[in-house]
Design a protein around this motif. Structure first.
Motif, PDB file in Angstrom:
ATOM      1  N   MET A   1       0.847  -1.180   0.000  1.00 53.89           N
ATOM      2  CA  MET A   1       0.000   0.000   0.000  1.00 53.89           C
ATOM      3  C   MET A   1       0.886   1.235   0.000  1.00 53.89           C
ATOM      4  O   MET A   1       1.918   1.267   0.647  1.00 53.89           O
ATOM      5  CB  MET A   1      -0.902  -0.009   1.230  1.00 53.89           C
ATOM      6  CG  MET A   1      -1.846   1.151   1.317  1.00 53.89           C
ATOM      7  SD  MET A   1      -2.923   1.452  -0.095  1.00 53.89           S
ATOM      8  CE  MET A   1      -3.810  -0.060  -0.239  1.00 53.89           C
ATOM      9  N   ASN A   2       0.462   2.236  -0.697  1.00 56.59           N
ATOM     10  CA  ASN A   2       1.172   3.505  -0.806  1.00 56.59           C
ATOM     11  C   ASN A   2       0.188   4.608  -0.458  1.00 56.59           C
ATOM     12  O   ASN A   2      -0.911   4.654  -1.009  1.00 56.59           O
ATOM     13  CB  ASN A   2       1.708   3.686  -2.227  1.00 56.59           C
ATOM     14  CG  ASN A   2       2.609   2.531  -2.618  1.00 56.59           C
ATOM     15  OD1 ASN A   2       3.760   2.500  -2.246  1.00 56.59           O
ATOM     16  ND2 ASN A   2       2.067   1.555  -3.339  1.00 56.59           N
ATOM     17  N   LEU A   3       0.594   5.480   0.456  1.00 63.47           N
ATOM     18  CA  LEU A   3      -0.345   6.434   1.023  1.00 63.47           C
ATOM     19  C   LEU A   3       0.322   7.795   1.213  1.00 63.47           C
ATOM     20  O   LEU A   3       1.476   7.873   1.638  1.00 63.47           O
ATOM     21  CB  LEU A   3      -0.805   5.903   2.384  1.00 63.47           C
ATOM     22  CG  LEU A   3      -1.826   6.672   3.177  1.00 63.47           C
ATOM     23  CD1 LEU A   3      -3.180   6.590   2.501  1.00 63.47           C
ATOM     24  CD2 LEU A   3      -1.914   6.103   4.580  1.00 63.47           C
ATOM     25  N   VAL A   4      -0.428   8.856   0.903  1.00 62.13           N
ATOM     26  CA  VAL A   4       0.010  10.227   1.195  1.00 62.13           C
ATOM     27  C   VAL A   4      -1.055  10.876   2.063  1.00 62.13           C
ATOM     28  O   VAL A   4      -2.229  10.910   1.693  1.00 62.13           O
ATOM     29  CB  VAL A   4       0.193  11.075  -0.089  1.00 62.13           C
ATOM     30  CG1 VAL A   4       0.628  12.490   0.275  1.00 62.13           C
ATOM     31  CG2 VAL A   4       1.177  10.431  -1.033  1.00 62.13           C
ATOM     32  N   SER A   5      -0.620  11.382   3.201  1.00 63.08           N
ATOM     33  CA  SER A   5      -1.513  12.118   4.093  1.00 63.08           C
ATOM     34  C   SER A   5      -1.016  13.541   4.230  1.00 63.08           C
ATOM     35  O   SER A   5       0.189  13.799   4.208  1.00 63.08           O
ATOM     36  CB  SER A   5      -1.560  11.472   5.482  1.00 63.08           C
ATOM     37  OG  SER A   5      -2.164  10.211   5.423  1.00 63.08           O
ATOM     38  N   LEU A   6      -1.952  14.452   4.386  1.00 59.40           N
ATOM     39  CA  LEU A   6      -1.646  15.844   4.668  1.00 59.40           C
ATOM     40  C   LEU A   6      -1.896  16.066   6.150  1.00 59.40           C
ATOM     41  O   LEU A   6      -2.986  15.767   6.650  1.00 59.40           O
ATOM     42  CB  LEU A   6      -2.541  16.759   3.829  1.00 59.40           C
ATOM     43  CG  LEU A   6      -2.405  18.261   4.046  1.00 59.40           C
ATOM     44  CD1 LEU A   6      -1.007  18.745   3.641  1.00 59.40           C
ATOM     45  CD2 LEU A   6      -3.473  19.011   3.260  1.00 59.40           C
ATOM     46  N   VAL A   7      -0.896  16.549   6.864  1.00 58.26           N
ATOM     47  CA  VAL A   7      -1.000  16.821   8.293  1.00 58.26           C
ATOM     48  C   VAL A   7      -0.827  18.320   8.476  1.00 58.26           C
ATOM     49  O   VAL A   7       0.173  18.895   8.044  1.00 58.26           O
ATOM     50  CB  VAL A   7       0.094  16.062   9.089  1.00 58.26           C
ATOM     51  CG1 VAL A   7      -0.060  16.318  10.592  1.00 58.26           C
ATOM     52  CG2 VAL A   7       0.071  14.575   8.778  1.00 58.26           C
ATOM     53  N   ILE A   8      -1.815  18.956   9.100  1.00 58.96           N
ATOM     54  CA  ILE A   8      -1.775  20.411   9.280  1.00 58.96           C
ATOM     55  C   ILE A   8      -2.048  20.734  10.750  1.00 58.96           C
ATOM     56  O   ILE A   8      -2.976  20.195  11.353  1.00 58.96           O
ATOM     57  CB  ILE A   8      -2.815  21.125   8.395  1.00 58.96           C
ATOM     58  CG1 ILE A   8      -2.571  20.795   6.922  1.00 58.96           C
ATOM     59  CG2 ILE A   8      -2.776  22.640   8.622  1.00 58.96           C
ATOM     60  CD1 ILE A   8      -3.570  21.414   5.977  1.00 58.96           C
ATOM     61  N   GLU A   9      -1.247  21.647  11.306  1.00 64.24           N
ATOM     62  CA  GLU A   9      -1.435  22.123  12.668  1.00 64.24           C
ATOM     63  C   GLU A   9      -1.373  23.640  12.690  1.00 64.24           C
ATOM     64  O   GLU A   9      -0.668  24.255  11.883  1.00 64.24           O
ATOM     65  CB  GLU A   9      -0.352  21.568  13.594  1.00 64.24           C
ATOM     66  CG  GLU A   9      -0.438  20.066  13.781  1.00 64.24           C
ATOM     67  CD  GLU A   9       0.614  19.552  14.733  1.00 64.24           C
ATOM     68  OE1 GLU A   9       0.258  18.698  15.553  1.00 64.24           O
ATOM     69  OE2 GLU A   9       1.782  19.999  14.656  1.00 64.24           O
ATOM     70  N   ALA A  49      -5.570  14.381   6.620  1.00 59.86           N
ATOM     71  CA  ALA A  49      -6.458  14.027   5.513  1.00 59.86           C
ATOM     72  C   ALA A  49      -5.678  13.169   4.526  1.00 59.86           C
ATOM     73  O   ALA A  49      -4.529  13.474   4.205  1.00 59.86           O
ATOM     74  CB  ALA A  49      -6.977  15.284   4.819  1.00 59.86           C
ATOM     75  N   CYS A  50      -6.305  12.100   4.058  1.00 63.54           N
ATOM     76  CA  CYS A  50      -5.680  11.250   3.053  1.00 63.54           C
ATOM     77  C   CYS A  50      -5.752  11.951   1.696  1.00 63.54           C
ATOM     78  O   CYS A  50      -6.818  12.361   1.248  1.00 63.54           O
ATOM     79  CB  CYS A  50      -6.380   9.900   2.983  1.00 63.54           C
ATOM     80  SG  CYS A  50      -5.646   8.779   1.772  1.00 63.54           S
ATOM     81  N   ILE A  51      -4.596  12.080   1.054  1.00 67.56           N
ATOM     82  CA  ILE A  51      -4.508  12.752  -0.236  1.00 67.56           C
ATOM     83  C   ILE A  51      -4.470  11.739  -1.373  1.00 67.56           C
ATOM     84  O   ILE A  51      -5.046  11.947  -2.432  1.00 67.56           O
ATOM     85  CB  ILE A  51      -3.252  13.650  -0.288  1.00 67.56           C
ATOM     86  CG1 ILE A  51      -3.291  14.681   0.824  1.00 67.56           C
ATOM     87  CG2 ILE A  51      -3.082  14.292  -1.656  1.00 67.56           C
ATOM     88  CD1 ILE A  51      -4.559  15.502   0.884  1.00 67.56           C
ATOM     89  N   ALA A  52      -3.751  10.639  -1.157  1.00 69.90           N
ATOM     90  CA  ALA A  52      -3.620   9.625  -2.201  1.00 69.90           C
ATOM     91  C   ALA A  52      -3.404   8.264  -1.552  1.00 69.90           C
ATOM     92  O   ALA A  52      -2.671   8.151  -0.568  1.00 69.90           O
ATOM     93  CB  ALA A  52      -2.450   9.944  -3.123  1.00 69.90           C
ATOM     94  N   GLU A  53      -4.023   7.268  -2.122  1.00 68.86           N
ATOM     95  CA  GLU A  53      -3.850   5.885  -1.697  1.00 68.86           C
ATOM     96  C   GLU A  53      -3.824   5.041  -2.959  1.00 68.86           C
ATOM     97  O   GLU A  53      -4.735   5.147  -3.783  1.00 68.86           O
ATOM     98  CB  GLU A  53      -4.996   5.470  -0.779  1.00 68.86           C
ATOM     99  CG  GLU A  53      -4.840   4.130  -0.165  1.00 68.86           C
ATOM    100  CD  GLU A  53      -5.938   3.818   0.848  1.00 68.86           C
ATOM    101  OE1 GLU A  53      -6.045   2.646   1.210  1.00 68.86           O
ATOM    102  OE2 GLU A  53      -6.684   4.728   1.248  1.00 68.86           O
ATOM    103  N   SER A  54      -2.787   4.256  -3.142  1.00 68.09           N
ATOM    104  CA  SER A  54      -2.684   3.505  -4.386  1.00 68.09           C
ATOM    105  C   SER A  54      -1.862   2.237  -4.197  1.00 68.09           C
ATOM    106  O   SER A  54      -1.188   2.059  -3.177  1.00 68.09           O
ATOM    107  CB  SER A  54      -2.069   4.370  -5.482  1.00 68.09           C
ATOM    108  OG  SER A  54      -0.744   4.683  -5.135  1.00 68.09           O
ATOM    109  N   ILE A  89       4.327  10.631   3.547  1.00 66.87           N
ATOM    110  CA  ILE A  89       4.252   9.605   2.515  1.00 66.87           C
ATOM    111  C   ILE A  89       4.724   8.291   3.102  1.00 66.87           C
ATOM    112  O   ILE A  89       5.814   8.211   3.673  1.00 66.87           O
ATOM    113  CB  ILE A  89       5.102   9.999   1.295  1.00 66.87           C
ATOM    114  CG1 ILE A  89       4.568  11.306   0.711  1.00 66.87           C
ATOM    115  CG2 ILE A  89       5.135   8.882   0.268  1.00 66.87           C
ATOM    116  CD1 ILE A  89       5.403  11.884  -0.394  1.00 66.87           C
ATOM    117  N   GLY A  90       3.907   7.275   2.971  1.00 68.73           N
ATOM    118  CA  GLY A  90       4.264   5.957   3.485  1.00 68.73           C
ATOM    119  C   GLY A  90       4.010   4.890   2.443  1.00 68.73           C
ATOM    120  O   GLY A  90       3.068   4.976   1.669  1.00 68.73           O
TER     121      GLY A  90
END
Length: 130
Positions: A1-9, A49-54, A89-90
């Motif tokens: 699994m490949n995942l991009v999350s946006l983390v904002i504070e 928030a999840c930006i991309a999952e592929s 990105i993970g």
């Protein structure tokens, strides 16, 4: 699994503004001053928030680039909004479909990430059978 999350504070007003401007689904959020299960007091409110999952890194990067251009078109500069923002990105490695992985970030994408005021975090995780 490949995942991009946006983390904002940041502060609540800036977070509310960016949530409305981005119009994205929030996966998790937290509030300044609350206590974690480890006893730590959270210093800033924020969300992820999840930006991309592929299934492939190249598809993940394609989705990420689309999102980055979307931010650029909206003239979003996280640092100017006094928000701490990070792309996390993970990707998994070690299974039959993705024993190892290489993720290439072209210079123009890294420049765009920087111009948008984003930090970048990249992690690889061992795949499990679960």
């Amino acid at each position: 699994m490949n995942l991009v999350s946006l983390v904002i504070e940041g502060d609540d007003q800036s977070l509310s503004f960016i949530k409305n401007k981005l119009n994205i689904d929030i996966d998790a959020s937290w509030q300044k001053g609350t206590q974690t299960i480890t006893g730590k007091i959270i210093e800033k409110s924020g969300f992820t928030a999840c930006i991309a999952e592929s299934l492939t890194p190249s598809d993940m990067i394609e989705k990420l680039v689309i999102f980055l251009h979307h931010l650029d078109e909206k003239h979003i500069k996280f640092d100017q909004l006094k928000l701490d923002a990070r792309l996390s990105i993970g990707f998994t490695v070690g299974d039959e479909s993705q024993y190892f992985s290489t993720v290439l970030f072209p210079k123009k994408i890294l420049l765009l990430v920087s111009n948008l005021g984003l930090d970048l975090s990249v992690s690889a995780y061992p795949a499990t059978n679960e």
